[in-house]
Design an enzyme around this catalytic site. Sequence first.
Site, PDB file in Angstrom:
ATOM      1  N   GLU A 189       1.091  -1.090  -0.275  1.00  0.00           N
ATOM      2  CA  GLU A 189      -0.132  -0.309   0.017  1.00  0.00           C
ATOM      3  C   GLU A 189       0.929   1.296   0.255  1.00  0.00           C
ATOM      4  O   GLU A 189       1.553   1.074   0.954  1.00  0.00           O
ATOM      5  CB  GLU A 189      -0.733   0.234   0.972  1.00  0.00           C
ATOM      6  CG  GLU A 189      -1.294  -0.791   1.568  1.00  0.00           C
ATOM      7  CD  GLU A 189      -2.521  -1.242   2.160  1.00  0.00           C
ATOM      8  OE1 GLU A 189      -3.861  -2.184   2.162  1.00  0.00           O
ATOM      9  OE2 GLU A 189      -2.382  -0.663   3.371  1.00  0.00           O
ATOM     10  N   CYS A 218      -1.833   6.588   9.735  1.00  0.00           N
ATOM     11  CA  CYS A 218       0.030   6.290  10.523  1.00  0.00           C
ATOM     12  C   CYS A 218      -0.430   4.430  11.390  1.00  0.00           C
ATOM     13  O   CYS A 218      -1.570   4.881  12.347  1.00  0.00           O
ATOM     14  CB  CYS A 218      -0.020   6.506  11.380  1.00  0.00           C
ATOM     15  SG  CYS A 218       2.391   6.363  12.084  1.00  0.00           S
TER      16      CYS A 218
END
Length: 370
Positions: free
Chosen positions: A91, A345
């Site tokens: 990703e 994150c």
Amino acid sequence: MKMKSVFDAPEMKSEFESAGINPNFMIPIWKYVIQNPDCVWDEIPSLPTAAYTLLHSKFKTFTSSLHSLFHSSDGTTSKLLIKLQNGAFVEAVIMRYDTRLGMCGGKPRPGGVRSTLCISSQVGCKMGCTFCATGSMGFKSNLTSGEIVEQLVHASRLADIRNIVFMGMGEPLNNYNAVVESVRAMLKQPFQLSPKRITISTVGVVHAINKLHNDLPGISLAVSLHAPVQEIRCQIMPAARAFPLQKLMDALQTFQKNSQQKIFIEYIMLDGVNDQEENAHQLGELLKTFQVVINLIPFNPIGSTSQFKTSTKESVSSFQKILRETYNIRTTVRKEMGQDISGACGQLVVNQPDNKRPAEPLRDIEDLHL
């Protein structure tokens, strides 16, 4: 035979030189492929005959493909699910910032919309950080330098990429050679990114930090510190046992002395674990002799079974205030982006949300490079 990525610069250079072909032909080949992603080799004009033969036999225009694309509901974040030629997935995340919004020195900020690309360097990760979804995958494989560069090429069709952060899946410094070669490619034509716009993040692989400045001068370093003392680091980051905090600090001191650059410190805020006032003072004492920017990161949940909770806004504010006012350390709080598409994150793990919306620029966020 496994075909190689045309964006794998060391492989291209080696094969071209072995065949007696000038490696300078790599640049027009890259330019043509970027502008014509569905091209075949014979369409590229003005190459030596031997180059066409070599490209057909050993290289592919792309060894990866954009499998799926997801946009966050607020339009600031896009996640790219990229399929590699071996069937694995990685990703990459595009984050959009509008630097005109907010104030700088009491005046409106100059600039405009710009995009940062968060790049993966490995499939999975062996660091095992307990707050990170990628760590739950375990380590699968390293990416080649070509596969890393291809993430930039795919993303560049969606946004004008200005900054690169190696903060996606994997520990970049555990795939050192491929990461270094991919960055070197990004600095050259046709990408021509500025070294100060590229940041490599690490949990603290000391031996690699010690050689990073010599190999990539001008590149920014970010350290996933996440705790001010070794005991807490080992609890939440098992790999920290291999990189004692004092050895890490010594490596960072040498890096800063040689590079004369600020170091970015990433610090995830975990409720009741590392977010107490005592921890803020410990962190301030640890870093007071360094030139750093501390980025406090709200914990992003990775499932209902997560052992951690997000720190309260009051705790984050108090933590930031101590670092700023007591230790005069520039400390920012990261804006949460892409949670709803698992693009925030610590959330990068191969899954496929179904939210798709057009992207708009983010408002009121501080860019760490300003």
